[in-house]
Every structure is written in C-alpha cells, then in structure tokens.
Design a protein around this motif. Sequence first.
Motif, PDB file in Angstrom:
ATOM      1  N   UNK A 169       0.842  -1.201   0.000  1.00  0.00           N
ATOM      2  CA  UNK A 169       0.000   0.000   0.000  1.00  0.00           C
ATOM      3  C   UNK A 169       0.874   1.248   0.000  1.00  0.00           C
ATOM      4  N   UNK A 170       1.954   1.238   0.744  1.00  0.00           N
ATOM      5  CA  UNK A 170       2.860   2.391   0.763  1.00  0.00           C
ATOM      6  C   UNK A 170       3.479   2.643  -0.606  1.00  0.00           C
ATOM      7  N   UNK A 171       3.811   1.571  -1.317  1.00  0.00           N
ATOM      8  CA  UNK A 171       4.355   1.714  -2.672  1.00  0.00           C
ATOM      9  C   UNK A 171       3.314   2.348  -3.587  1.00  0.00           C
ATOM     10  N   UNK A 172       2.072   1.896  -3.487  1.00  0.00           N
ATOM     11  CA  UNK A 172       1.000   2.463  -4.328  1.00  0.00           C
ATOM     12  C   UNK A 172       0.760   3.933  -3.990  1.00  0.00           C
ATOM     13  N   UNK A 173       0.776   4.270  -2.711  1.00  0.00           N
ATOM     14  CA  UNK A 173       0.590   5.667  -2.309  1.00  0.00           C
ATOM     15  C   UNK A 173       1.709   6.548  -2.853  1.00  0.00           C
ATOM     16  N   UNK A 174       2.916   6.049  -2.755  1.00  0.00           N
ATOM     17  CA  UNK A 174       4.068   6.793  -3.260  1.00  0.00           C
ATOM     18  C   UNK A 174       3.966   7.000  -4.770  1.00  0.00           C
ATOM     19  N   UNK A 197       3.751  10.558  -6.869  1.00  0.00           N
ATOM     20  CA  UNK A 197       4.684  10.904  -7.949  1.00  0.00           C
ATOM     21  C   UNK A 197       3.923  11.190  -9.239  1.00  0.00           C
ATOM     22  N   UNK A 198       2.912  10.388  -9.531  1.00  0.00           N
ATOM     23  CA  UNK A 198       2.126  10.596 -10.756  1.00  0.00           C
ATOM     24  C   UNK A 198       1.381  11.931 -10.728  1.00  0.00           C
ATOM     25  N   UNK A 199       0.930  12.324  -9.547  1.00  0.00           N
ATOM     26  CA  UNK A 199       0.173  13.577  -9.455  1.00  0.00           C
ATOM     27  C   UNK A 199       1.065  14.802  -9.676  1.00  0.00           C
TER      28      UNK A 199
END
Length: 78
Positions: free
Chosen positions: A39-44, A48-50
């Motif tokens: 989940x932390x990887x997805x949040x990160x 970055x994408x935003x």
Amino acid sequence: MDNFTPEDLLLYLYKEVSPRQQEQIEQALERDWTLNEKMNVLKSARERLSRIHESPRTEVVLNILRYANKQISAVSTH
C-alpha cells in the motif's frame, strides 16, 4: 477475504470499495506488514504521478489541428 490483490488496494486507495471492503482492507493493513508495504508503494506512486505535468509539443498540437481541418474540408466537399 484476506488475500487482497494490488487491484483491491488501488480501489481502496481511490475510495472505490464498499464500506465493508474498506473495513476488511484496513484490518488487513493493520496486521499484515507486507500488505502495508504494498500500500505504501501504491501511495508513493500516486503522489509521484500527481506531480507529473506534461504537455504535448506545439508542433504535435498543430499537426492534429491541421489534420482535423483537412478531414472537415473533405467531409464538407462531398
């Protein structure tokens, strides 16, 4: 349901799960270190994408507009 897929986590991250699924995922995140890391990887990645702000080159936009004008001209002459 304790085997959550990356897709399940993405749906949770973007608040596209039912309240029951949300609760199940939150409980799983509290007790499963590996799932929490995923989940932390997805949040990160989402953060970055935003921050990415890309724009097409002016030449590309002009080429698209020229092509569209040609298509409009071809349709209106027939």
